[in-house]
Design an enzyme around this catalytic site. Structure first.
Site, PDB file in Angstrom:
ATOM      1  N   HIS A   1    -103.391 -16.804 121.697  1.00 16.13           N
ATOM      2  CA  HIS A   1    -102.340 -16.934 120.675  1.00 16.13           C
ATOM      3  C   HIS A   1    -100.983 -16.665 121.323  1.00 16.13           C
ATOM      4  O   HIS A   1    -100.848 -15.730 122.100  1.00 16.13           O
ATOM      5  CB  HIS A   1    -102.593 -15.917 119.558  1.00 16.13           C
ATOM      6  CG  HIS A   1    -101.744 -16.124 118.345  1.00 16.13           C
ATOM      7  ND1 HIS A   1    -100.402 -15.797 118.316  1.00 16.13           N
ATOM      8  CD2 HIS A   1    -102.028 -16.631 117.130  1.00 16.13           C
ATOM      9  CE1 HIS A   1     -99.910 -16.097 117.128  1.00 16.13           C
ATOM     10  NE2 HIS A   1    -100.870 -16.610 116.385  1.00 16.13           N
TER      11      HIS A   1
ATOM     12  N   CYS B   1    -100.211 -22.106 117.688  1.00 17.98           N
ATOM     13  CA  CYS B   1     -99.565 -21.630 116.468  1.00 17.98           C
ATOM     14  C   CYS B   1     -98.164 -22.229 116.431  1.00 17.98           C
ATOM     15  O   CYS B   1     -97.253 -21.737 117.108  1.00 17.98           O
ATOM     16  CB  CYS B   1     -99.522 -20.101 116.483  1.00 17.98           C
ATOM     17  SG  CYS B   1     -98.658 -19.413 115.068  1.00 17.98           S
TER      18      CYS B   1
ATOM     19  N   HIS C   1    -103.125 -22.969 114.322  1.00 19.90           N
ATOM     20  CA  HIS C   1    -102.496 -22.193 113.244  1.00 19.90           C
ATOM     21  C   HIS C   1    -101.343 -23.029 112.720  1.00 19.90           C
ATOM     22  O   HIS C   1    -100.446 -23.391 113.493  1.00 19.90           O
ATOM     23  CB  HIS C   1    -101.890 -20.894 113.789  1.00 19.90           C
ATOM     24  CG  HIS C   1    -102.869 -19.777 113.946  1.00 19.90           C
ATOM     25  ND1 HIS C   1    -102.478 -18.491 114.257  1.00 19.90           N
ATOM     26  CD2 HIS C   1    -104.206 -19.733 113.836  1.00 19.90           C
ATOM     27  CE1 HIS C   1    -103.546 -17.707 114.337  1.00 19.90           C
ATOM     28  NE2 HIS C   1    -104.611 -18.441 114.095  1.00 19.90           N
TER      29      HIS C   1
ATOM     30  N   ASP D   1    -101.787 -20.990 108.151  1.00 23.54           N
ATOM     31  CA  ASP D   1    -101.416 -19.613 108.454  1.00 23.54           C
ATOM     32  C   ASP D   1    -100.488 -19.103 107.354  1.00 23.54           C
ATOM     33  O   ASP D   1     -99.964 -19.879 106.572  1.00 23.54           O
ATOM     34  CB  ASP D   1    -100.743 -19.617 109.833  1.00 23.54           C
ATOM     35  CG  ASP D   1    -100.759 -18.265 110.502  1.00 23.54           C
ATOM     36  OD1 ASP D   1    -101.320 -17.323 109.930  1.00 23.54           O
ATOM     37  OD2 ASP D   1    -100.217 -18.165 111.614  1.00 23.54           O
ATOM     38  N   HIS D   2    -100.292 -17.835 107.341  1.00 27.21           N
ATOM     39  CA  HIS D   2     -99.416 -17.127 106.385  1.00 27.21           C
ATOM     40  C   HIS D   2     -98.976 -17.940 105.165  1.00 27.21           C
ATOM     41  O   HIS D   2     -98.469 -19.058 105.302  1.00 27.21           O
ATOM     42  CB  HIS D   2     -98.132 -16.661 107.066  1.00 27.21           C
ATOM     43  CG  HIS D   2     -98.388 -15.822 108.265  1.00 27.21           C
ATOM     44  ND1 HIS D   2     -97.409 -15.408 109.092  1.00 27.21           N
ATOM     45  CD2 HIS D   2     -99.525 -15.315 108.766  1.00 27.21           C
ATOM     46  CE1 HIS D   2     -97.926 -14.692 110.072  1.00 27.21           C
ATOM     47  NE2 HIS D   2     -99.224 -14.626 109.893  1.00 27.21           N
TER      48      HIS D   2
ATOM     49  N   TYR E   1    -101.116 -12.985 103.640  1.00 29.46           N
ATOM     50  CA  TYR E   1    -102.537 -13.343 103.510  1.00 29.46           C
ATOM     51  C   TYR E   1    -103.069 -13.315 102.081  1.00 29.46           C
ATOM     52  O   TYR E   1    -104.191 -12.905 101.831  1.00 29.46           O
ATOM     53  CB  TYR E   1    -103.384 -12.474 104.448  1.00 29.46           C
ATOM     54  CG  TYR E   1    -103.189 -12.895 105.886  1.00 29.46           C
ATOM     55  CD1 TYR E   1    -103.822 -14.030 106.375  1.00 29.46           C
ATOM     56  CD2 TYR E   1    -102.321 -12.216 106.736  1.00 29.46           C
ATOM     57  CE1 TYR E   1    -103.621 -14.456 107.678  1.00 29.46           C
ATOM     58  CE2 TYR E   1    -102.107 -12.643 108.042  1.00 29.46           C
ATOM     59  CZ  TYR E   1    -102.769 -13.766 108.501  1.00 29.46           C
ATOM     60  OH  TYR E   1    -102.568 -14.205 109.780  1.00 29.46           O
TER      61      TYR E   1
HETATM   62  C1  DNO Z   1    -100.704 -12.949 112.321  1.00 26.33           C
HETATM   63  C2  DNO Z   1    -101.604 -13.471 113.336  1.00 26.33           C
HETATM   64  C3  DNO Z   1    -101.729 -12.588 114.553  1.00 26.33           C
HETATM   65  C4  DNO Z   1    -102.868 -13.117 115.381  1.00 26.33           C
HETATM   66  C5  DNO Z   1    -103.052 -12.446 116.683  1.00 26.33           C
HETATM   67  C6  DNO Z   1    -104.040 -13.234 117.508  1.00 26.33           C
HETATM   68  O1  DNO Z   1    -100.782 -13.312 111.215  1.00 26.33           O
HETATM   69  O2  DNO Z   1    -101.289 -14.770 113.673  1.00 26.33           O
HETATM   70  O3  DNO Z   1    -102.015 -11.292 114.182  1.00 26.33           O
HETATM   71  O4  DNO Z   1    -104.043 -12.936 114.684  1.00 26.33           O
HETATM   72  O5  DNO Z   1    -101.880 -12.332 117.357  1.00 26.33           O
HETATM   73  O6  DNO Z   1    -104.549 -12.460 118.517  1.00 26.33           O
END
Ligand code: DNO
Length: 346
Positions: free
Chosen positions: A196, A234, A263, A308-309, A322
């Site tokens: 990541h 990401c 992501h 993501d988020h 989340y």
């Molecule tokens: C946040 C995530 C990070 C991710 C880590 C991967 O929402 O994208 O916490 O899980 O950095 O190791």
């Protein structure tokens, strides 16, 4: 593309029953949260997690994350034992048939924001990174989902002191050592590693950060030439530095066959290095999500993707970033873009 969703285990206010009702939802992204960083994960615990998820007709698609002990990042002599434990975890994950492991190499702190509940004009709440606010923040008083919170104040002080001796090149050396140790094991176990990027992708609190741009990803994938040495692309993390073109980075890694996990979230750049996490929609932020999904379709990407988020909408309360609703809207949006791109290709 395998549509997936992050789930924080039985403690997560968002249940697997609800996640399963999101159209096209197939994969779960999760981890074992009660094992201290650095210890190995027993096979039984991994199988237990896998079965819990399978009972809901979902599949444990990705482990996010198997955290890397700070002694490995610092290159301390004690890293040997932690690397051995990491290898054992990978062997056990392989044994359980888990195909992808997401991890990161950020010193001490994982993703960082200055406000976890910033009110947008439409009444939703979101995560923001305000450059000035972060410069005034005491990292010891902030906590985000996924952060290791097991340090005492004293331990944290020592850790931050230890990093004063580590510059970016030294951190690269320690990463290279780690990659060369674990990748042969990951390959044999058939577990794809997915690094990541640093979030945000530049130094914060005076700590070095190295997984920040296209050049860094190329350096990373060249450390060990195998599709098992890949990335979590990401787009939101990369795009939070205005210097990065997230779509260009994605395409380059797709061409090299090194995207092992996606992501997808959007950010709105609001001047300097400050940004707000916006809705997933292209128009809401700075990333053209159509170009992102089109690149995945054109390169026949079959791996997992998770919206993501999300913002907190409709009065939902829960873990910052989340909640259920906005991430579910994100999934539906990406399903739509995916179908359109696929059909446009005939
Ligand atoms: C946040 C995530 C990070 C991710 C880590 C991967 O929402 O994208 O916490 O899980 O950095 O190791």
């Amino acid at each position: 593309m395998q549509m997936s969703f992050r789930w924080y285990g039985e403690e997560d206010p968002v249940s697997l029953d609800y996640i399963r009702q999101i159209p096209n939802m197939k994969g779960i992204v999760s981890a074992i949260y009660d094992i201290p960083v650095g210890e190995s994960w027993p096979l039984e615990k991994i199988l237990e997690l896998k079965q819990t998820i399978a009972k809901h007709d979902l599949e444990l698609a990705v482990i996010e994350s198997v955290p890397v002990h700070e002694d490995i990042k610092l290159g301390k002599s004690t890293r040997t034992k932690y690397i051995e434990n990491y290898k054992t975890t990978l062997i056990n994950l392989g044994e359980a048939g888990i195909p992808v492991v997401c991890y990161n190499f950020m010193p001490v702190f994982d993703w960082t924001r200055s406000d976890l509940s910033y009110a947008l004009d439409d009444g939703s709440r979101t995560l923001i990174f305000d450059e000035e606010a972060v410069s005034k923040m005491d990292p010891r008083t902030l906590s985000l989902p996924g952060w290791d919170e097991s340090y005492t104040k004293e331990e944290m002080k020592h850790l931050l002191d230890d990093y004063k001796k580590i510059d970016e090149e030294q951190l690269w050396e320690n990463l290279s050592f780690f990659i060369k140790e674990i990748l042969p094991v990951a390959e044999k176990a058939k577990v794809k590693m997915a690094m990541h990027p640093d979030d945000p992708p530049y130094s914060i609190f005076g700590l070095p950060r190295i997984i920040t741009d296209k050049q860094a990803l190329n350096r990373l994938v060249n450390l060990y030439d195998s599709p098992y040495n890949g990335v979590t692309l990401c787009v939101g993390s990369f795009a939070s530095d205005p210097k990065n073109d997230a779509v260009e980075i994605l395409i380059e890694m797709l061409e090299k066959g090194r995207v092992n996990f996606m992501h997808t979230r959007n950010v709105k750049l609001v001047g300097g290095k400050s940004f707000q996490e916006s809705a997933h929609l292209s128009q809401a932020g700075s990333i053209d999500m159509y170009q992102v999904i089109k690149a995945l379709v054109n390169h026949n990407y079959t791996g997992p993707l998770r919206p993501d988020h999300g913002r907190m909408i409709w009065g939902e309360e829960g873990k910052p970033g989340y909640g259920l609703y906005d991430r579910a809207l994100g999934a539906t949006y990406f399903n739509g873009l995916y179908e359109a791109c696929l059909k446009a290709n005939g």
